[in-house]
Design a protein around this motif. Sequence first.
Motif, PDB file in Angstrom:
ATOM      1  N   VAL A   1       2.002  91.595 133.923  1.00 23.51           N
ATOM      2  CA  VAL A   1       2.409  92.946 134.337  1.00 23.51           C
ATOM      3  C   VAL A   1       3.896  92.999 134.648  1.00 23.51           C
ATOM      4  O   VAL A   1       4.613  93.900 134.180  1.00 23.51           O
ATOM      5  CB  VAL A   1       1.575  93.387 135.557  1.00 23.51           C
ATOM      6  N   GLN A   2       4.386  92.054 135.401  1.00 22.34           N
ATOM      7  CA  GLN A   2       5.789  92.087 135.820  1.00 22.34           C
ATOM      8  C   GLN A   2       6.743  91.838 134.666  1.00 22.34           C
ATOM      9  O   GLN A   2       7.839  92.415 134.623  1.00 22.34           O
ATOM     10  CB  GLN A   2       6.014  91.066 136.937  1.00 22.34           C
ATOM     11  N   ASP A   3       6.347  91.014 133.691  1.00 28.11           N
ATOM     12  CA  ASP A   3       7.200  90.739 132.530  1.00 28.11           C
ATOM     13  C   ASP A   3       6.868  91.629 131.333  1.00 28.11           C
ATOM     14  O   ASP A   3       7.418  91.449 130.258  1.00 28.11           O
ATOM     15  CB  ASP A   3       7.078  89.271 132.120  1.00 28.11           C
ATOM     16  N   ARG A   4       5.930  92.562 131.530  1.00 26.69           N
ATOM     17  CA  ARG A   4       5.549  93.518 130.488  1.00 26.69           C
ATOM     18  C   ARG A   4       5.155  92.816 129.186  1.00 26.69           C
ATOM     19  O   ARG A   4       5.715  93.055 128.117  1.00 26.69           O
ATOM     20  CB  ARG A   4       6.685  94.517 130.241  1.00 26.69           C
ATOM     21  N   LEU A   5       4.177  91.957 129.302  1.00 31.12           N
ATOM     22  CA  LEU A   5       3.739  91.137 128.174  1.00 31.12           C
ATOM     23  C   LEU A   5       2.497  91.690 127.478  1.00 31.12           C
ATOM     24  O   LEU A   5       1.961  91.047 126.574  1.00 31.12           O
ATOM     25  CB  LEU A   5       3.448  89.710 128.657  1.00 31.12           C
ATOM     26  N   GLY A   6       2.029  92.867 127.875  1.00 31.54           N
ATOM     27  CA  GLY A   6       0.785  93.394 127.323  1.00 31.54           C
ATOM     28  C   GLY A   6       0.793  93.527 125.814  1.00 31.54           C
ATOM     29  O   GLY A   6      -0.154  93.104 125.126  1.00 31.54           O
ATOM     30  N   HIS A   7       1.852  94.131 125.263  1.00 33.13           N
ATOM     31  CA  HIS A   7       1.907  94.304 123.809  1.00 33.13           C
ATOM     32  C   HIS A   7       1.966  92.956 123.089  1.00 33.13           C
ATOM     33  O   HIS A   7       1.384  92.791 122.015  1.00 33.13           O
ATOM     34  CB  HIS A   7       3.126  95.145 123.424  1.00 33.13           C
ATOM     35  N   ALA A   8       2.675  92.005 123.693  1.00 35.33           N
ATOM     36  CA  ALA A   8       2.755  90.680 123.073  1.00 35.33           C
ATOM     37  C   ALA A   8       1.390  90.009 123.015  1.00 35.33           C
ATOM     38  O   ALA A   8       1.059  89.328 122.037  1.00 35.33           O
ATOM     39  CB  ALA A   8       3.743  89.800 123.836  1.00 35.33           C
ATOM     40  N   LEU A   9       0.558  90.206 124.042  1.00 34.06           N
ATOM     41  CA  LEU A   9      -0.774  89.607 124.044  1.00 34.06           C
ATOM     42  C   LEU A   9      -1.678  90.270 123.000  1.00 34.06           C
ATOM     43  O   LEU A   9      -2.464  89.584 122.331  1.00 34.06           O
ATOM     44  CB  LEU A   9      -1.400  89.711 125.429  1.00 34.06           C
ATOM     45  N   VAL A  10      -1.587  91.583 122.856  1.00 37.71           N
ATOM     46  CA  VAL A  10      -2.366  92.242 121.802  1.00 37.71           C
ATOM     47  C   VAL A  10      -1.929  91.732 120.433  1.00 37.71           C
ATOM     48  O   VAL A  10      -2.759  91.517 119.534  1.00 37.71           O
ATOM     49  CB  VAL A  10      -2.219  93.774 121.895  1.00 37.71           C
ATOM     50  N   ALA A  11      -0.627  91.529 120.264  1.00 30.72           N
ATOM     51  CA  ALA A  11      -0.133  91.005 118.991  1.00 30.72           C
ATOM     52  C   ALA A  11      -0.681  89.611 118.722  1.00 30.72           C
ATOM     53  O   ALA A  11      -0.991  89.266 117.570  1.00 30.72           O
ATOM     54  CB  ALA A  11       1.392  90.977 118.995  1.00 30.72           C
ATOM     55  N   ARG A  12      -0.832  88.806 119.752  1.00 27.33           N
ATOM     56  CA  ARG A  12      -1.405  87.471 119.565  1.00 27.33           C
ATOM     57  C   ARG A  12      -2.880  87.563 119.189  1.00 27.33           C
ATOM     58  O   ARG A  12      -3.376  86.760 118.394  1.00 27.33           O
ATOM     59  CB  ARG A  12      -1.215  86.635 120.824  1.00 27.33           C
ATOM     60  N   ALA A  13      -3.589  88.536 119.764  1.00 30.59           N
ATOM     61  CA  ALA A  13      -4.987  88.743 119.375  1.00 30.59           C
ATOM     62  C   ALA A  13      -5.073  89.156 117.912  1.00 30.59           C
ATOM     63  O   ALA A  13      -5.943  88.680 117.168  1.00 30.59           O
ATOM     64  CB  ALA A  13      -5.627  89.803 120.269  1.00 30.59           C
ATOM     65  N   GLU A  14      -4.177  90.035 117.484  1.00 31.53           N
ATOM     66  CA  GLU A  14      -4.163  90.466 116.089  1.00 31.53           C
ATOM     67  C   GLU A  14      -3.879  89.290 115.152  1.00 31.53           C
ATOM     68  O   GLU A  14      -4.531  89.127 114.121  1.00 31.53           O
ATOM     69  CB  GLU A  14      -3.108  91.555 115.895  1.00 31.53           C
ATOM     70  N   THR A  15      -2.911  88.460 115.522  1.00 34.55           N
ATOM     71  CA  THR A  15      -2.583  87.291 114.708  1.00 34.55           C
ATOM     72  C   THR A  15      -3.771  86.346 114.606  1.00 34.55           C
ATOM     73  O   THR A  15      -4.068  85.796 113.534  1.00 34.55           O
ATOM     74  CB  THR A  15      -1.369  86.562 115.307  1.00 34.55           C
ATOM     75  N   ALA A  16      -4.467  86.157 115.709  1.00 32.00           N
ATOM     76  CA  ALA A  16      -5.641  85.278 115.707  1.00 32.00           C
ATOM     77  C   ALA A  16      -6.743  85.856 114.834  1.00 32.00           C
ATOM     78  O   ALA A  16      -7.405  85.125 114.080  1.00 32.00           O
ATOM     79  CB  ALA A  16      -6.133  85.073 117.133  1.00 32.00           C
ATOM     80  N   LYS A  17      -6.963  87.157 114.927  1.00 31.56           N
ATOM     81  CA  LYS A  17      -7.978  87.824 114.095  1.00 31.56           C
ATOM     82  C   LYS A  17      -7.693  87.594 112.608  1.00 31.56           C
ATOM     83  O   LYS A  17      -8.600  87.261 111.831  1.00 31.56           O
ATOM     84  CB  LYS A  17      -7.978  89.317 114.400  1.00 31.56           C
ATOM     85  N   ILE A  18      -6.428  87.759 112.226  1.00 29.21           N
ATOM     86  CA  ILE A  18      -6.041  87.565 110.822  1.00 29.21           C
ATOM     87  C   ILE A  18      -6.239  86.105 110.407  1.00 29.21           C
ATOM     88  O   ILE A  18      -6.692  85.815 109.294  1.00 29.21           O
ATOM     89  CB  ILE A  18      -4.579  88.006 110.617  1.00 29.21           C
TER      90      ILE A  18
END
Length: 443
Positions: A318-335
């Motif tokens: 939350v403090q480093d605003r990493l939410g979008h980066a984590l979703v991107a990692r989920a997308e990369t893993a899915k692919i």
Amino acid sequence: MSFCAIDFGTSNSAIAIPTAGEAGSAGMRLVPLEGAHLTMPTAVFYATDADDQPPAARPGPTADDPLPRCFGRAAVQAYVDGYEGRLMRSMKSVLGTALVDQTTEVGQGLGVKYLDIVTGYLRHLRQQAEAAGGQALNQVVLGRPVYFVDDDVVRDAAAQASLAAAARAVGFSDIAFQFEPIAAAFDFEQHCTQEEHVLVADIGGGTSDFSVVRVGPQRATRTERRDDILASHGIHIAGTDFDRHISLARIMPLLGLGAFGPSVLGQPPRPVPSRVYFDLTTWHLINTVYQPSRVSELRNMADFYGDPAHHRRLMKVVQDRLGHALVARAETAKIAVADGGHTDIDLGLVEAGLHNGLDAEQAARALEADVERITLCALDTVRLAGLKPGQLGALYFTGGSTGLTLLTDALQAAFPSARAVRGDRLASVATGLGLYAGRLFRG
């Protein structure tokens, strides 16, 4: 010849313009948008540090909207490289919601309306196309999902009206719409040698859309095709939902999702509040978690966690605003596991050495409910067309999410006698919209 066709997608977009010297319903080409790429991620990065701008940043289009921004791959790269600002993706998902007319903060106390973000992206596409074609573009066919909003005709109509307003704001005076799966059927039809019924499965980032269309070499020359469109149906489940469920299954538990708090006065431990985890996995809600009041609330919830590491990791995100980066990692893993196999999700940005694995079986479990609902939607579409599954000649796959093998396998199993045909996952809709634009505006 001042017309074009735009596929404004949840994840990727493209634009088609007439080919010089061509006549008839053909003669359209996709415009290279980033180097040789004919499609571009639907992403905008607003750069808010005047002294440290990404190389691809462009000034705002007006004095009232002066914020520099990057588009597409350059936008994603600016975010990854750590430039100060705000990355916007999945902007299409705000159409038909209350957010569309609201202002969102992009940093440094600066705000932009969500609809203006959409407008700015469409303006960029139009400018790229006009530069490629050497002339102004005043007429446009815009693709749209079968449903912007499920089971709400008022909000669905409002979503199309918002997209039309954005198109007018960038200079288009003549605006038409076509369903995206029907556009894909027109692309498929270019290669048909006989008349048949095709079920188009257009599964992208935001919606899974299906259409049953009668196609054939003789029908392709007709301008009016209404009687060939036997049914269209869709559901608001697709790639971004897959990413969210992968994150909820394999990333968010490391931040406390599904965990319990300590036992108080001998009472059974209570589950950790879960709302924040669902917001952190939904693109257009992630930034709501960063609001100061929300951060303060989460900070004061440390005693709710039985494992202090969970709360520490959550606050880091939350403090480093990493939410979008984590979703991107989920997308990369899915692919990475789309065709089977195993991958490791590196979460070192949250905590040194933190990671979790994902294999095809785990992905299948996480996405089981989504895949089932999408398959039932496809079956419903064929039923609405008055056909039985065995009467389909072909099942045509397009859209980025059709790269997920477990999804296409489920759809093929539902229609075993139809031959499976794969189009260009990212460009079939834009190509078909271009064909339709040529027929509509050339007369």
